[in-house]
Design an enzyme around this catalytic site. Structure first.
Site, PDB file in Angstrom:
ATOM      1  N   CYS A  30       0.815  -1.235   0.000  1.00 32.25           N
ATOM      2  CA  CYS A  30       0.000   0.000   0.000  1.00 32.25           C
ATOM      3  C   CYS A  30       0.838   1.269   0.000  1.00 32.25           C
ATOM      4  O   CYS A  30       0.620   2.172  -0.809  1.00 32.25           O
ATOM      5  CB  CYS A  30      -0.989  -0.008   1.152  1.00 32.25           C
ATOM      6  SG  CYS A  30      -0.240   0.071   2.797  1.00 32.25           S
ATOM      7  N   HIS A  80      -2.481   0.940   6.694  1.00 30.95           N
ATOM      8  CA  HIS A  80      -2.912   0.946   5.297  1.00 30.95           C
ATOM      9  C   HIS A  80      -3.142   2.384   4.837  1.00 30.95           C
ATOM     10  O   HIS A  80      -3.567   3.237   5.620  1.00 30.95           O
ATOM     11  CB  HIS A  80      -4.197   0.133   5.130  1.00 30.95           C
ATOM     12  CG  HIS A  80      -4.507  -0.183   3.702  1.00 30.95           C
ATOM     13  ND1 HIS A  80      -3.707  -0.961   2.909  1.00 30.95           N
ATOM     14  CD2 HIS A  80      -5.546   0.208   2.915  1.00 30.95           C
ATOM     15  CE1 HIS A  80      -4.227  -1.056   1.700  1.00 30.95           C
ATOM     16  NE2 HIS A  80      -5.344  -0.351   1.674  1.00 30.95           N
ATOM     17  N   HIS A 120      -5.962   1.919  -4.054  1.00 32.35           N
ATOM     18  CA  HIS A 120      -4.941   1.454  -3.115  1.00 32.35           C
ATOM     19  C   HIS A 120      -4.445   0.079  -3.534  1.00 32.35           C
ATOM     20  O   HIS A 120      -5.069  -0.604  -4.342  1.00 32.35           O
ATOM     21  CB  HIS A 120      -5.500   1.406  -1.696  1.00 32.35           C
ATOM     22  CG  HIS A 120      -6.678   0.490  -1.548  1.00 32.35           C
ATOM     23  ND1 HIS A 120      -6.681  -0.599  -0.722  1.00 32.35           N
ATOM     24  CD2 HIS A 120      -7.900   0.481  -2.150  1.00 32.35           C
ATOM     25  CE1 HIS A 120      -7.853  -1.224  -0.787  1.00 32.35           C
ATOM     26  NE2 HIS A 120      -8.613  -0.578  -1.659  1.00 32.35           N
TER      27      HIS A 120
END
Length: 186
Positions: free
Chosen positions: A87, A140, A158
């Protein structure tokens, strides 16, 4: 913004004939001519003197173009592109190609730029979530693609464990793990 104008014109052209075709009461020809007189004037798309294609819009468009060019790329822990990403590797790669240096980890990226309230999130902002433990630290990060002004939800691109994809902030997994947003482009 140019894409938005093209889309608006295309939608008007696609829907222009719909009412005339559906009209079966005999006045169709007159109504069709009247309708085309209204539709033929596209000046309203270009007459906003306050509109100025400033750098911000083109920079955000460039970031999104770069991000979407990697849609479907594989997820690989510790990778930062161009064929596989985690990510934070994805966000740092995308922004680096636009001349903006981001730290390599999602936790470190959360310290960059300006904090943004959830109801003020806009396209191009970084959004952060906890990892698999909803009470844990930041784990994340993604890039906001668009915002629904009514619900306040947003779509973001993402690198998930299923590869680079677009998700929505209202998805149960992400809505429970949202931490905050940062603006790294002005």
């Amino acid at each position: 913004m140019k894409t938005l104008k093209i889309f608006a014109v295309a939608m008007m052209l696609l829907t222009a004939g719909t009412p005339a075709i559906a009209d079966n009461n005999g006045n169709g020809k007159e109504q069709e001519e009247e309708q085309y007189k209204e539709i033929d004037n596209f000046d309203f798309l270009y007459d906003n003197e306050a509109y100025d294609e400033d750098f911000e819009f083109s920079e955000i468009d460039s970031v999104l173009d770069e991000a979407f060019s990697h849609l479907g790329a594989r997820y690989r822990r510790g990778q930062s592109g161009p064929n596989a990403f985690d990510c934070s590797g994805f966000t740092s790669y995308v922004f680096k190609n636009m001349g903006i240096d981001l730290n390599r980890s999602s936790r470190a990226q959360y310290t960059q730029g300006e904090a943004v309230k959830k109801d003020e999130v806009r396209t191009g902002d970084l959004v952060f979530f906890t990892g698999s433990n909803a009470r844990g630290a930041i784990g994340h990060v993604g890039i906001v693609v668009d915002v629904d002004p009514i619900s306040g939800s947003f779509n973001f691109i993402h690198a998930s464990t299923k590869g680079v994809k677009v998700s929505n902030s209202n998805e149960r997994y992400y809505s429970r793990r949202y931490v905050g947003a940062r603006r790294v482009m002005e």
